[in-house]
Design a protein around this motif. Structure first.
Motif, PDB file in Angstrom:
ATOM      1  N   THR A 129      -9.101  -4.949 -23.245  1.00  0.00           N
ATOM      2  CA  THR A 129     -10.528  -4.869 -23.427  1.00  0.00           C
ATOM      3  C   THR A 129     -11.554  -5.717 -22.327  1.00  0.00           C
ATOM      4  OG1 THR A 129     -10.238  -4.539 -25.739  1.00  0.00           O
ATOM      5  CG2 THR A 129     -12.585  -5.223 -25.268  1.00  0.00           C
ATOM      6  N   GLY A 157     -19.038  -1.701 -23.213  1.00  0.00           N
ATOM      7  CA  GLY A 157     -18.530  -0.786 -24.138  1.00  0.00           C
ATOM      8  C   GLY A 157     -17.563   0.423 -23.728  1.00  0.00           C
ATOM      9  N   ASN A 158     -16.679   0.650 -24.457  1.00  0.00           N
ATOM     10  CA  ASN A 158     -15.747   1.676 -24.020  1.00  0.00           C
ATOM     11  C   ASN A 158     -15.139   1.320 -22.760  1.00  0.00           C
ATOM     12  OD1 ASN A 158     -16.926   3.137 -25.857  1.00  0.00           O
ATOM     13  ND2 ASN A 158     -16.995   5.104 -24.739  1.00  0.00           N
ATOM     14  N   SER A 187     -12.951   7.318 -26.339  1.00  0.00           N
ATOM     15  CA  SER A 187     -12.045   6.272 -26.568  1.00  0.00           C
ATOM     16  C   SER A 187     -10.610   6.991 -26.318  1.00  0.00           C
ATOM     17  CB  SER A 187     -11.964   5.825 -27.881  1.00  0.00           C
ATOM     18  OG  SER A 187     -11.447   6.247 -28.960  1.00  0.00           O
ATOM     19  N   ASN A 226     -12.073  -2.974 -37.948  1.00  0.00           N
ATOM     20  CA  ASN A 226     -13.013  -1.902 -37.778  1.00  0.00           C
ATOM     21  C   ASN A 226     -13.082  -1.768 -36.294  1.00  0.00           C
ATOM     22  OD1 ASN A 226     -14.906  -0.721 -39.821  1.00  0.00           O
ATOM     23  ND2 ASN A 226     -14.637  -2.792 -40.465  1.00  0.00           N
ATOM     24  N   SER A 227     -12.372  -2.760 -35.345  1.00  0.00           N
ATOM     25  CA  SER A 227     -12.505  -2.709 -34.033  1.00  0.00           C
ATOM     26  C   SER A 227     -11.007  -2.966 -33.400  1.00  0.00           C
ATOM     27  CB  SER A 227     -13.207  -3.935 -33.321  1.00  0.00           C
ATOM     28  OG  SER A 227     -14.702  -3.704 -33.706  1.00  0.00           O
ATOM     29  N   GLU A 261     -12.005   0.978 -31.634  1.00  0.00           N
ATOM     30  CA  GLU A 261     -13.011   0.975 -32.374  1.00  0.00           C
ATOM     31  C   GLU A 261     -13.225   2.365 -33.423  1.00  0.00           C
ATOM     32  OE1 GLU A 261     -16.135   2.284 -33.378  1.00  0.00           O
ATOM     33  OE2 GLU A 261     -16.957   0.441 -34.277  1.00  0.00           O
ATOM     34  N   ASN A 262     -13.400   1.989 -34.790  1.00  0.00           N
ATOM     35  CA  ASN A 262     -13.121   3.322 -35.555  1.00  0.00           C
ATOM     36  C   ASN A 262     -14.112   4.228 -35.306  1.00  0.00           C
ATOM     37  OD1 ASN A 262     -10.827   2.053 -36.868  1.00  0.00           O
ATOM     38  ND2 ASN A 262     -11.996   1.125 -38.574  1.00  0.00           N
ATOM     39  N   ARG A 263     -15.405   4.001 -35.146  1.00  0.00           N
ATOM     40  CA  ARG A 263     -16.274   5.117 -35.040  1.00  0.00           C
ATOM     41  C   ARG A 263     -16.095   5.784 -33.859  1.00  0.00           C
ATOM     42  NH1 ARG A 263     -22.853   4.197 -35.755  1.00  0.00           N
ATOM     43  NH2 ARG A 263     -22.904   4.497 -38.127  1.00  0.00           N
TER      44      ARG A 263
END
Length: 608
Positions: free
Chosen positions: A132, A137-138, A364, A417-418, A422-424
């Motif tokens: 990361t 993001g991503n 992702s 969650n991350s 990342e779960n979303r």
């Protein structure tokens, strides 16, 4: 216990522990003073204890290679570690399942690599992962760290091009420890860029960071209490043999070739070990959900209440407490069965098949490596987060004490969650694949004759109908086929549908796993013990979507009103003592004072 009860307990344990009658063998690995609960006076002391426990565990496992040679056993060990010390679990998971696993599965058999693996095996150096990047993001799908081939070394020089490309949350801050990182970087030669590969890079020795490596310690986090850092590279040299090349080659003339792997699959192959990390995370989350459910149940038995309505009663005798406690217990069983099914059906940590078409990598990379295991991790996070939070609340002020364990378990759910993706974003990719993939169709179910909400066939219909309806909505919104190119605005307007579809899919998958477990027991005492819990979980999950079912007619108002009475009836049928006993929790090792009847004395004596 009477013989029948023993048989019931053992059959339930065999379902929970993959055919074994309990957790005893795994628990023995942790029968060592270093794993006993203790207070540490400082952050550095806490980190040193984590590494001391990790080293002891490695010795008891017989080294890293031996641990990885029995992958299912290692998952169970990591799950047990999470129950005793979530920080130990996180550090061990990264060392074994990510760093050492990648070295063994993606590297070739060369002298430099073997020497590094030997050091990781004995824990002369501790393995980490650096993927990361802090400023975007991503970042996993757009890694900017560069590994530039330098024939003069021979090897590579790792460079962080800008400050916002520094590696984030790397666990390499503890002093006095040699650390080796699995660093993901864009491979560059004179020919250009060739995709993201992992490299084994020595980050620090016992004296501090090595040349070309800058390490900035991040502030301590009570949610993720590990030695997190920002790491940047400034021409750090890496020997050629530390490139985990997965069959790719660079000739002595500096020419790169990778004939077996299409460029679009390079990142997916480099991240093959993420399936093992997802399996470990899901296993740990199921384990802490079981522990939280067991702790709140034991406390509810011991905790006496005083009120003006009648005799003093243990709090578990109140129906509203049973709703919460038995709900957490239902989540523990449901999550364990769902994770077990994902583990059974998904290979993990293996060399990726370059000829296989991976799933689309839109937001992702995780679901493209293993949809089942990344989705299990995301689903287990949500179930565990709800169950642990409710268990903490139902233990009152006692539930907020770290010595009583539940806050540490809840913190682990927040981390996940991350962590591991990342779960979303995982859910968005799964939702996209479900909406546009032609191979995901399931036959429509009709409600069973009589439409009884006490009939599992009715539950199956409602779970399947919710998923089918959301799939049709998402497919219509996006144009209908995988070949359709929707505009960015159209995708943005449809994201909520993709999340809803993926969540409906997870509910149906979890239901199927629970249903399979109950069905496998048949009409036996164990089956009859598990059935009411299955009903509670199913009705709770259906109830959360009641508005949609009522709006579309898959539930009638009368059926919805009847769910409350049915749920209360099921609460009265739950044999919680048998179900908690079957969890085989290591209560003496957990040592949470509120799991014992003399919890007031134990708290006063410091938890012992």
């Amino acid at each position: 216990m009477p013989p029948t009860d023993t048989e019931t307990r053992n059959r339930l344990r065999a379902l929970l522990y993959h055919g074994k009658e309990g957790n005893t063998e795994t628990a023995r690995l942790f029968e060592h003073p270093v794993f006993a609960p203790t207070e540490t006076p400082s952050t550095d002391g806490f980190h040193q204890l984590t590494y001391e426990r990790l080293n002891t565990l490695n010795q008891r496992l017989g080294g890293g290679r031996k641990a990885l040679s029995s992958p299912e056993r290692l998952l169970d060990v990591l799950g047990h570690a999470a129950v005793l010390d979530p920080s130990l679990f996180l550090r061990a998971m990264v060392h074994y399942e990510v760093c050492l696993n990648a070295a063994l599965t993606l590297g070739d058999d060369n002298t430099e690599l073997r020497e590094t693996i030997d050091r990781l095996d004995s824990m002369a150096t501790v393995g980490g992962v650096l993927i990361t990047e802090v400023g975007r993001g991503n970042s996993h799908v757009s890694v900017r760290t560069r590994a530039e081939h330098d024939p003069g070394l021979p090897g590579f020089r790792i460079t962080t091009p800008t400050s916002d490309a520094a590696k984030f949350m790397s666990m390499v801050g503890a002093s006095g420890r040699a650390q080796t990182g699995l660093v993901y970087a864009q491979l560059c030669t004179d020919q250009g860029e060739h995709g993201v590969f992992p490299f084994l890079v020595d980050i620090r020795d016992e004296h501090g960071p090595l040349p070309g490596v800058r390490v900035h310690r991040l502030p301590h986090s009570r949610v993720s209490p590990l030695d997190h850092c920002l790491v940047s590279f400034h021409g750090a040299s890496v020997p050629f043999g530390r490139w985990l090349r997965d069959g790719a080659e660079i000739t002595s003339q500096g020419r790169f070739s990778e004939p077996r792997t299409p460029a679009r699959d390079r990142l997916r192959r480099s991240l093959a070990v993420s399936s093992a990390a997802s399996a470990a995370g899901a296993t740990a989350l199921a384990a802490v959900t079981r522990a939280s459910a067991g702790i709140v149940h034991r406390y509810s038995q011991h905790r006496m209440t005083t009120n003006g309505l009648g005799e003093d009663l243990p709090v578990i005798d109140y129906g509203i407490q049973q709703e919460s406690v038995y709900g957490a217990l239902a989540s523990a069983y449901a999550t364990t069965f769902m994770v077990g099914a994902a583990r059974a059906h998904s290979p993990r940590g293996e060399r990726a098949d370059g000829d296989r078409d991976g799933a689309a990598m839109t937001w992702s990379p995780w679901s493209s490596v293993s949809r089942e295991l990344s989705l299990a991790k995301a689903t287990a996070t949500a179930e565990a987060e709800r169950a642990c939070a409710e268990s903490r609340r139902r233990c009152g002020a006692q539930g907020t004490l770290t010595v009583n364990r539940i806050p540490s378990y809840e913190a682990l759910t927040h981390v996940y969650n991350s962590a591991g993706g990342e779960n979303r974003l995982i859910l968005l990719d799964v939702g996209r694949e479900l909406a546009l993939g032609a191979d995901e169709e399931r036959p429509s179910l009709a409600p069973p004759p009589g439409r009884s909400l006490s009939d599992p066939r009715m539950w199956a219909y409602l779970f399947g109908e919710d998923e089918r309806r959301l799939r049709e909505q998402a497919r219509s919104a996006l144009g209908g086929t995988a070949e359709t190119t929707a505009s960015p605005q159209r995708w943005n307007e449809s994201l909520w549908l993709l999340l809803a579809l993926a969540r409906a899919h997870t509910r149906r998958v979890t239901f199927d796993a629970f249903d399979a477990a109950v069905t496998s027991l048949g009409d036996t005492p164990a089956g009859r013990a598990l059935t009411p819990l299955f009903g509670l979980w199913s009705l709770d999950a259906i109830g959360g979507r009641a508005a949609e079912h009522l709006a579309h007619g898959s539930l009638t108002p009368e059926e919805h009103r009847g769910m409350l009475d049915l749920r209360r009836s099921l609460l009265g049928e739950v044999d919680a003592e048998t179900l908690v006993e079957a969890l085989d929790l290591p209560l003496e090792q957990i040592a949470a004072p509120i799991t014992f009847s003399d919890y007031a004395r134990r708290l006063a004596s410091g938890g012992g």
